[in-house]
Design an enzyme around this catalytic site. Structure first.
Site, PDB file in Angstrom:
ATOM      1  N   LYS A  13      45.918  45.361  42.817  1.00 38.35           N
ATOM      2  CA  LYS A  13      48.060  45.608  43.680  1.00 38.35           C
ATOM      3  C   LYS A  13      48.562  44.756  44.303  1.00 38.35           C
ATOM      4  CE  LYS A  13      44.213  47.239  46.800  1.00 38.35           C
ATOM      5  NZ  LYS A  13      43.271  47.240  45.618  1.00 38.35           N
ATOM      6  N   ARG A  88      45.105  54.996  51.762  1.00 37.50           N
ATOM      7  CA  ARG A  88      44.192  54.544  51.165  1.00 37.50           C
ATOM      8  C   ARG A  88      42.739  56.009  51.437  1.00 37.50           C
ATOM      9  NH1 ARG A  88      43.435  49.274  51.191  1.00 37.50           N
ATOM     10  NH2 ARG A  88      41.478  48.318  49.908  1.00 37.50           N
ATOM     11  N   ARG A 127      38.351  35.167  42.464  1.00 38.22           N
ATOM     12  CA  ARG A 127      39.919  35.079  43.623  1.00 38.22           C
ATOM     13  C   ARG A 127      39.743  33.915  44.103  1.00 38.22           C
ATOM     14  NH1 ARG A 127      41.830  39.904  45.879  1.00 38.22           N
ATOM     15  NH2 ARG A 127      39.514  40.986  46.957  1.00 38.22           N
ATOM     16  N   ARG A 160      37.875  35.213  50.513  1.00 39.57           N
ATOM     17  CA  ARG A 160      37.916  36.081  51.247  1.00 39.57           C
ATOM     18  C   ARG A 160      36.430  36.566  51.987  1.00 39.57           C
ATOM     19  NH1 ARG A 160      41.614  40.321  49.729  1.00 39.57           N
ATOM     20  NH2 ARG A 160      40.311  42.126  49.763  1.00 39.57           N
ATOM     21  N   ARG A 171      32.276  47.636  48.471  1.00 40.19           N
ATOM     22  CA  ARG A 171      34.196  48.692  48.686  1.00 40.19           C
ATOM     23  C   ARG A 171      35.057  49.648  47.373  1.00 40.19           C
ATOM     24  NH1 ARG A 171      36.792  42.223  48.350  1.00 40.19           N
ATOM     25  NH2 ARG A 171      38.162  44.338  48.368  1.00 40.19           N
TER      26      ARG A 171
HETATM   27  P1  AP5 Z   1      43.798  41.192  43.361  1.00 44.33           P
HETATM   28  O1  AP5 Z   1      45.888  41.371  43.058  1.00 44.33           O
HETATM   29  O2  AP5 Z   1      44.178  40.078  44.333  1.00 44.33           O
HETATM   30  O3  AP5 Z   1      43.892  42.302  43.427  1.00 44.33           O
HETATM   31  P2  AP5 Z   1      43.304  43.922  44.491  1.00 44.33           P
HETATM   32  O4  AP5 Z   1      43.594  44.733  43.964  1.00 44.33           O
HETATM   33  O5  AP5 Z   1      44.581  43.857  45.637  1.00 44.33           O
HETATM   34  O6  AP5 Z   1      42.728  43.827  44.930  1.00 44.33           O
HETATM   35  P3  AP5 Z   1      42.220  43.325  47.167  1.00 44.33           P
HETATM   36  O7  AP5 Z   1      40.754  43.326  46.737  1.00 44.33           O
HETATM   37  O8  AP5 Z   1      43.114  42.845  47.921  1.00 44.33           O
HETATM   38  O9  AP5 Z   1      42.318  45.161  47.144  1.00 44.33           O
HETATM   39  P4  AP5 Z   1      41.542  45.173  47.875  1.00 44.33           P
HETATM   40  O10 AP5 Z   1      42.074  46.527  48.157  1.00 44.33           O
HETATM   41  O11 AP5 Z   1      40.215  45.787  49.072  1.00 44.33           O
HETATM   42  O12 AP5 Z   1      41.747  44.519  49.592  1.00 44.33           O
HETATM   43  P5  AP5 Z   1      43.121  44.727  50.469  1.00 44.33           P
HETATM   44  O13 AP5 Z   1      43.333  43.465  50.971  1.00 44.33           O
HETATM   45  O14 AP5 Z   1      43.764  45.757  50.224  1.00 44.33           O
HETATM   46  O15 AP5 Z   1      43.864  40.872  42.102  1.00 44.33           O
HETATM   47  C1  AP5 Z   1      42.447  40.294  41.807  1.00 44.33           C
HETATM   48  C2  AP5 Z   1      42.027  39.293  41.675  1.00 44.33           C
HETATM   49  O16 AP5 Z   1      42.023  39.343  40.437  1.00 44.33           O
HETATM   50  C3  AP5 Z   1      42.971  38.335  41.582  1.00 44.33           C
HETATM   51  O17 AP5 Z   1      42.199  37.050  41.939  1.00 44.33           O
HETATM   52  C4  AP5 Z   1      43.530  38.059  40.452  1.00 44.33           C
HETATM   53  O18 AP5 Z   1      44.209  37.391  40.567  1.00 44.33           O
HETATM   54  C5  AP5 Z   1      43.131  38.484  39.451  1.00 44.33           C
HETATM   55  N1  AP5 Z   1      44.088  39.331  38.364  1.00 44.33           N
HETATM   56  C6  AP5 Z   1      45.217  40.615  39.126  1.00 44.33           C
HETATM   57  N2  AP5 Z   1      45.529  40.939  37.994  1.00 44.33           N
HETATM   58  C7  AP5 Z   1      44.729  40.340  37.029  1.00 44.33           C
HETATM   59  C8  AP5 Z   1      44.817  40.787  35.496  1.00 44.33           C
HETATM   60  N3  AP5 Z   1      45.746  41.733  34.851  1.00 44.33           N
HETATM   61  N4  AP5 Z   1      44.220  40.401  34.633  1.00 44.33           N
HETATM   62  C9  AP5 Z   1      43.296  39.442  35.585  1.00 44.33           C
HETATM   63  N5  AP5 Z   1      43.249  38.696  36.746  1.00 44.33           N
HETATM   64  C10 AP5 Z   1      43.791  39.797  37.662  1.00 44.33           C
HETATM   65  O19 AP5 Z   1      42.159  45.743  51.935  1.00 44.33           O
HETATM   66  C11 AP5 Z   1      40.771  45.230  52.454  1.00 44.33           C
HETATM   67  C12 AP5 Z   1      40.334  45.676  53.521  1.00 44.33           C
HETATM   68  O20 AP5 Z   1      40.681  46.215  54.449  1.00 44.33           O
HETATM   69  C13 AP5 Z   1      39.359  46.879  52.938  1.00 44.33           C
HETATM   70  O21 AP5 Z   1      38.198  46.951  52.691  1.00 44.33           O
HETATM   71  C14 AP5 Z   1      39.953  47.849  54.867  1.00 44.33           C
HETATM   72  O22 AP5 Z   1      39.044  47.684  55.081  1.00 44.33           O
HETATM   73  C15 AP5 Z   1      40.603  47.138  55.386  1.00 44.33           C
HETATM   74  N6  AP5 Z   1      42.089  48.013  54.571  1.00 44.33           N
HETATM   75  C16 AP5 Z   1      42.792  47.441  54.206  1.00 44.33           C
HETATM   76  N7  AP5 Z   1      43.952  48.361  53.974  1.00 44.33           N
HETATM   77  C17 AP5 Z   1      43.842  49.396  54.750  1.00 44.33           C
HETATM   78  C18 AP5 Z   1      43.772  51.424  54.803  1.00 44.33           C
HETATM   79  N8  AP5 Z   1      45.327  51.415  54.459  1.00 44.33           N
HETATM   80  N9  AP5 Z   1      42.742  51.595  55.473  1.00 44.33           N
HETATM   81  C19 AP5 Z   1      41.822  51.920  55.926  1.00 44.33           C
HETATM   82  N10 AP5 Z   1      41.047  49.839  55.711  1.00 44.33           N
HETATM   83  C20 AP5 Z   1      42.439  49.203  54.562  1.00 44.33           C
HETATM   84 MG    MG Z   2      45.240  42.905  47.567  1.00 46.98          MG
END
Ligand code: AP5
Ligand code: MG
Length: 214
Positions: A13, A88, A127, A160, A171
Protein backbone atom coordinates in the site's frame (compact mmCIF):
# COMPACT_ATOMS: atom_id res chain seq x y z
CA UNK A 1 -8.98 12.57 -6.70
CA UNK A 2 -9.68 10.79 -3.41
CA UNK A 3 -8.23 7.33 -3.12
CA UNK A 4 -8.14 4.68 -0.41
CA UNK A 5 -5.50 1.95 -0.40
CA UNK A 6 -6.73 -1.38 0.96
CA UNK A 7 -4.69 -4.53 1.45
CA UNK A 8 -2.96 -6.69 4.03
CA UNK A 9 0.05 -5.47 5.98
CA UNK A 10 2.98 -5.60 3.58
CA UNK A 11 0.82 -5.81 0.45
CA UNK A 12 2.52 -2.71 -0.92
CA UNK A 13 0.00 0.00 0.00
CA UNK A 14 2.70 2.45 1.02
CA UNK A 15 4.90 1.67 -1.99
CA UNK A 16 2.04 2.31 -4.42
CA UNK A 17 0.57 5.26 -2.50
CA UNK A 18 3.90 7.13 -2.76
CA UNK A 19 3.90 6.72 -6.53
CA UNK A 20 0.24 7.70 -6.85
CA UNK A 21 0.87 10.83 -4.75
CA UNK A 22 3.80 11.85 -6.95
CA UNK A 23 2.05 11.23 -10.26
CA UNK A 24 -1.29 12.85 -9.42
CA UNK A 25 0.14 15.59 -7.17
CA UNK A 26 -1.92 14.74 -4.11
CA UNK A 27 -0.74 14.17 -0.53
CA UNK A 28 0.03 10.65 0.68
CA UNK A 29 -1.62 10.28 4.08
CA UNK A 30 -0.54 7.20 6.01
CA UNK A 31 -1.97 6.76 9.50
CA UNK A 32 0.89 4.33 10.26
CA UNK A 33 3.46 6.98 9.26
CA UNK A 34 1.68 9.61 11.37
CA UNK A 35 1.75 7.29 14.40
CA UNK A 36 5.41 6.39 13.84
CA UNK A 37 6.40 10.05 13.55
CA UNK A 38 4.55 10.75 16.81
CA UNK A 39 6.30 7.85 18.55
CA UNK A 40 9.66 9.11 17.33
CA UNK A 41 8.89 12.60 18.65
CA UNK A 42 7.58 11.25 21.97
CA UNK A 43 4.16 12.95 21.72
CA UNK A 44 1.12 11.97 23.77
CA UNK A 45 -0.51 10.52 20.63
CA UNK A 46 2.63 8.46 19.99
CA UNK A 47 2.60 7.09 23.53
CA UNK A 48 -1.03 6.07 23.16
CA UNK A 49 -0.41 4.34 19.83
CA UNK A 50 2.87 2.55 20.58
CA UNK A 51 1.68 -0.35 22.73
CA UNK A 52 -1.07 -1.27 20.26
CA UNK A 53 1.27 -1.07 17.29
CA UNK A 54 4.08 -3.07 18.91
CA UNK A 55 1.58 -5.82 19.72
CA UNK A 56 0.32 -5.90 16.13
CA UNK A 57 -3.15 -4.67 17.12
CA UNK A 58 -5.08 -1.60 15.97
CA UNK A 59 -4.96 1.79 17.65
CA UNK A 60 -8.50 2.46 18.98
CA UNK A 61 -10.97 4.11 16.61
CA UNK A 62 -11.57 7.06 18.96
CA UNK A 63 -7.92 8.08 18.61
CA UNK A 64 -7.54 7.31 14.91
CA UNK A 65 -10.73 8.72 13.37
CA UNK A 66 -10.39 12.24 14.78
CA UNK A 67 -6.73 12.38 13.78
CA UNK A 68 -7.47 11.39 10.19
CA UNK A 69 -10.48 13.68 9.79
CA UNK A 70 -8.35 16.60 11.03
CA UNK A 71 -5.61 15.69 8.58
CA UNK A 72 -7.91 15.67 5.53
CA UNK A 73 -9.26 19.08 6.55
CA UNK A 74 -5.86 20.66 6.02
CA UNK A 75 -5.45 22.94 2.98
CA UNK A 76 -3.21 20.53 1.03
CA UNK A 77 -6.05 17.97 0.99
CA UNK A 78 -8.44 20.25 -0.88
CA UNK A 79 -7.86 18.60 -4.26
CA UNK A 80 -7.73 15.05 -2.96
CA UNK A 81 -5.39 12.59 -1.31
CA UNK A 82 -4.37 8.98 -1.17
CA UNK A 83 -5.18 7.37 2.18
CA UNK A 84 -2.86 4.53 3.16
CA UNK A 85 -3.86 2.47 6.19
CA UNK A 86 -7.19 4.22 6.77
CA UNK A 87 -9.94 3.13 7.02
CA UNK A 88 -9.08 -0.14 8.72
CA UNK A 89 -12.37 -0.93 10.47
CA UNK A 90 -16.03 -0.58 9.48
CA UNK A 91 -16.59 2.27 12.01
CA UNK A 92 -13.63 4.13 10.47
CA UNK A 93 -15.08 3.68 6.97
CA UNK A 94 -18.52 4.82 8.11
CA UNK A 95 -17.06 7.91 9.81
CA UNK A 96 -15.16 8.81 6.66
CA UNK A 97 -18.19 8.33 4.41
CA UNK A 98 -20.28 10.50 6.76
CA UNK A 99 -17.68 13.25 7.12
CA UNK A 100 -17.25 13.44 3.34
CA UNK A 101 -21.01 13.39 2.72
CA UNK A 102 -21.38 16.40 5.02
CA UNK A 103 -19.10 18.28 2.63
CA UNK A 104 -20.89 16.90 -0.46
CA UNK A 105 -17.86 14.76 -1.28
CA UNK A 106 -17.14 11.10 -1.89
CA UNK A 107 -14.23 8.70 -2.32
CA UNK A 108 -13.37 8.01 -5.98
CA UNK A 109 -11.61 4.65 -5.71
CA UNK A 110 -10.74 2.07 -3.07
CA UNK A 111 -7.79 0.14 -4.47
CA UNK A 112 -7.25 -3.31 -2.98
CA UNK A 113 -3.66 -4.45 -3.44
CA UNK A 114 -4.23 -8.19 -3.31
CA UNK A 115 -1.42 -10.41 -1.95
CA UNK A 116 -1.88 -13.82 -0.27
CA UNK A 117 -0.61 -14.26 3.31
CA UNK A 118 2.21 -16.62 2.26
CA UNK A 119 3.93 -13.88 0.26
CA UNK A 120 3.59 -11.31 3.05
CA UNK A 121 5.86 -12.75 5.73
CA UNK A 122 8.90 -12.99 3.46
CA UNK A 123 8.38 -9.44 2.19
CA UNK A 124 8.27 -7.98 5.68
CA UNK A 125 11.60 -9.32 6.89
CA UNK A 126 13.34 -7.58 3.98
CA UNK A 127 11.59 -4.26 4.39
CA UNK A 128 13.50 -1.18 5.47
CA UNK A 129 11.65 2.01 6.33
CA UNK A 130 12.54 5.67 6.71
CA UNK A 131 10.97 7.21 9.80
CA UNK A 132 11.82 10.70 8.57
CA UNK A 133 10.00 10.75 5.23
CA UNK A 134 8.03 7.48 5.26
CA UNK A 135 9.76 5.94 2.23
CA UNK A 136 9.80 2.14 2.14
CA UNK A 137 12.37 -0.14 0.52
CA UNK A 138 13.13 -3.84 0.29
CA UNK A 139 16.64 -5.27 0.46
CA UNK A 140 15.94 -7.48 -2.56
CA UNK A 141 12.88 -6.13 -4.43
CA UNK A 142 13.43 -2.40 -4.03
CA UNK A 143 16.95 -1.66 -2.74
CA UNK A 144 18.35 1.77 -1.95
CA UNK A 145 21.31 3.13 -3.89
CA UNK A 146 23.41 3.22 -0.71
CA UNK A 147 22.80 0.45 1.83
CA UNK A 148 20.82 1.56 4.87
CA UNK A 149 20.35 5.17 3.67
CA UNK A 150 17.08 6.63 2.37
CA UNK A 151 17.34 7.63 -1.33
CA UNK A 152 14.73 10.34 -0.83
CA UNK A 153 16.03 12.17 2.25
CA UNK A 154 19.41 10.68 3.25
CA UNK A 155 18.34 9.50 6.73
CA UNK A 156 19.19 6.09 8.21
CA UNK A 157 16.68 3.31 7.52
CA UNK A 158 15.20 1.07 10.20
CA UNK A 159 13.63 -2.37 10.46
CA UNK A 160 10.21 -1.62 11.95
CA UNK A 161 9.50 -3.00 15.46
CA UNK A 162 6.30 -4.61 14.21
CA UNK A 163 7.97 -6.50 11.33
CA UNK A 164 9.08 -9.43 13.50
CA UNK A 165 7.54 -12.64 12.07
CA UNK A 166 5.30 -13.32 15.11
CA UNK A 167 3.95 -9.75 15.08
CA UNK A 168 3.36 -9.97 11.33
CA UNK A 169 1.19 -13.08 11.94
CA UNK A 170 -0.84 -11.15 14.50
CA UNK A 171 -1.23 -8.19 12.11
CA UNK A 172 -2.43 -10.55 9.41
CA UNK A 173 -5.09 -12.04 11.64
CA UNK A 174 -6.23 -8.57 12.74
CA UNK A 175 -6.38 -7.65 9.05
CA UNK A 176 -8.60 -10.61 8.18
CA UNK A 177 -10.92 -9.97 11.12
CA UNK A 178 -11.28 -6.20 11.06
CA UNK A 179 -10.07 -4.77 7.75
CA UNK A 180 -10.97 -7.32 5.09
CA UNK A 181 -14.73 -6.60 5.55
CA UNK A 182 -13.98 -3.20 3.99
CA UNK A 183 -13.50 -4.92 0.63
CA UNK A 184 -17.19 -5.79 0.71
CA UNK A 185 -18.10 -2.34 2.01
CA UNK A 186 -16.42 -0.52 -0.90
CA UNK A 187 -17.55 -3.12 -3.40
CA UNK A 188 -21.17 -2.37 -2.42
CA UNK A 189 -20.44 1.36 -2.79
CA UNK A 190 -19.18 0.64 -6.33
CA UNK A 191 -15.72 2.02 -5.53
CA UNK A 192 -13.63 -1.14 -5.35
CA UNK A 193 -10.75 -1.81 -7.73
CA UNK A 194 -8.60 -4.94 -7.20
CA UNK A 195 -5.03 -5.14 -8.45
CA UNK A 196 -2.73 -8.17 -8.34
CA UNK A 197 -0.12 -7.13 -5.77
CA UNK A 198 2.08 -10.18 -6.34
CA UNK A 199 3.46 -8.66 -9.54
CA UNK A 200 6.62 -6.60 -9.78
CA UNK A 201 5.96 -3.21 -8.12
CA UNK A 202 6.17 -1.34 -11.44
CA UNK A 203 3.55 -3.64 -12.95
CA UNK A 204 1.27 -3.08 -9.96
CA UNK A 205 1.58 0.67 -10.51
CA UNK A 206 0.90 0.29 -14.25
CA UNK A 207 -2.37 -1.53 -13.42
CA UNK A 208 -3.35 1.25 -11.01
CA UNK A 209 -2.67 3.96 -13.61
CA UNK A 210 -4.87 2.07 -16.10
CA UNK A 211 -7.76 2.64 -13.69
CA UNK A 212 -6.95 6.18 -12.51
CA UNK A 213 -6.02 7.45 -15.98
CA UNK A 214 -2.81 8.97 -17.38
P1 AP5 B 1 4.89 -1.65 1.82
O1 AP5 B 1 4.58 -0.77 0.66
O2 AP5 B 1 5.68 -1.11 2.94
O3 AP5 B 1 3.55 -2.33 2.34
P2 AP5 B 1 2.32 -1.75 3.15
O4 AP5 B 1 1.10 -2.37 2.56
O5 AP5 B 1 2.39 -0.28 3.24
O6 AP5 B 1 2.62 -2.46 4.53
P3 AP5 B 1 2.58 -1.88 6.01
O7 AP5 B 1 3.28 -2.88 6.88
O8 AP5 B 1 3.04 -0.47 6.05
O9 AP5 B 1 1.09 -1.96 6.26
P4 AP5 B 1 0.41 -2.00 7.60
O10 AP5 B 1 -0.94 -1.87 7.10
O11 AP5 B 1 0.62 -3.18 8.44
O12 AP5 B 1 1.16 -0.87 8.43
P5 AP5 B 1 0.80 0.65 8.76
O13 AP5 B 1 2.04 1.42 8.78
O14 AP5 B 1 -0.32 1.10 7.88
O15 AP5 B 1 5.61 -2.97 1.23
C1 AP5 B 1 6.07 -3.99 2.10
C2 AP5 B 1 7.44 -4.48 1.63
O16 AP5 B 1 7.31 -5.17 0.39
C3 AP5 B 1 8.44 -3.36 1.36
O17 AP5 B 1 9.71 -3.80 1.74
C4 AP5 B 1 8.34 -3.12 -0.15
O18 AP5 B 1 9.54 -2.60 -0.69
C5 AP5 B 1 8.04 -4.51 -0.66
N1 AP5 B 1 7.17 -4.52 -1.82
C6 AP5 B 1 6.12 -3.69 -2.08
N2 AP5 B 1 5.54 -4.01 -3.25
C7 AP5 B 1 6.21 -5.08 -3.72
C8 AP5 B 1 6.08 -5.90 -4.88
N3 AP5 B 1 5.10 -5.68 -5.78
N4 AP5 B 1 6.95 -6.92 -5.04
C9 AP5 B 1 7.91 -7.16 -4.14
N5 AP5 B 1 8.11 -6.42 -3.02
C10 AP5 B 1 7.26 -5.40 -2.81
O19 AP5 B 1 0.25 0.50 10.24
C11 AP5 B 1 1.10 0.09 11.29
C12 AP5 B 1 0.29 -0.01 12.57
O20 AP5 B 1 -0.25 1.29 12.90
C13 AP5 B 1 -0.93 -0.93 12.53
O21 AP5 B 1 -0.58 -2.28 12.79
C14 AP5 B 1 -1.79 -0.32 13.63
O22 AP5 B 1 -1.35 -0.70 14.89
C15 AP5 B 1 -1.55 1.18 13.46
N6 AP5 B 1 -2.53 1.80 12.55
C16 AP5 B 1 -2.27 2.38 11.35
N7 AP5 B 1 -3.40 2.83 10.77
C17 AP5 B 1 -4.41 2.52 11.64
C18 AP5 B 1 -5.83 2.68 11.59
N8 AP5 B 1 -6.45 3.25 10.55
N9 AP5 B 1 -6.55 2.23 12.64
C19 AP5 B 1 -5.95 1.64 13.70
N10 AP5 B 1 -4.62 1.43 13.80
C20 AP5 B 1 -3.86 1.87 12.77
MG1 MG C 1 2.80 1.08 4.83
Amino acid sequence: MKIIMLGAPGAGKGTQAKQIAAKYQIPHISTGDIFRANIKNGTELGMKAKSYMDAGGLVPDDVTIGMLLDRISEPDSKNGYVLDGFPRTIPQAESLTKALAERGENIDYAIDVDVPDEAIVSRMSGRRACVSCGATYHIVYNPTKKEGICDACGQTLILRDDDKPETVQKRLSVYHEQTQPLIDYYSKEGKLVTVDGTQDLNDVFRDIVKVLGE
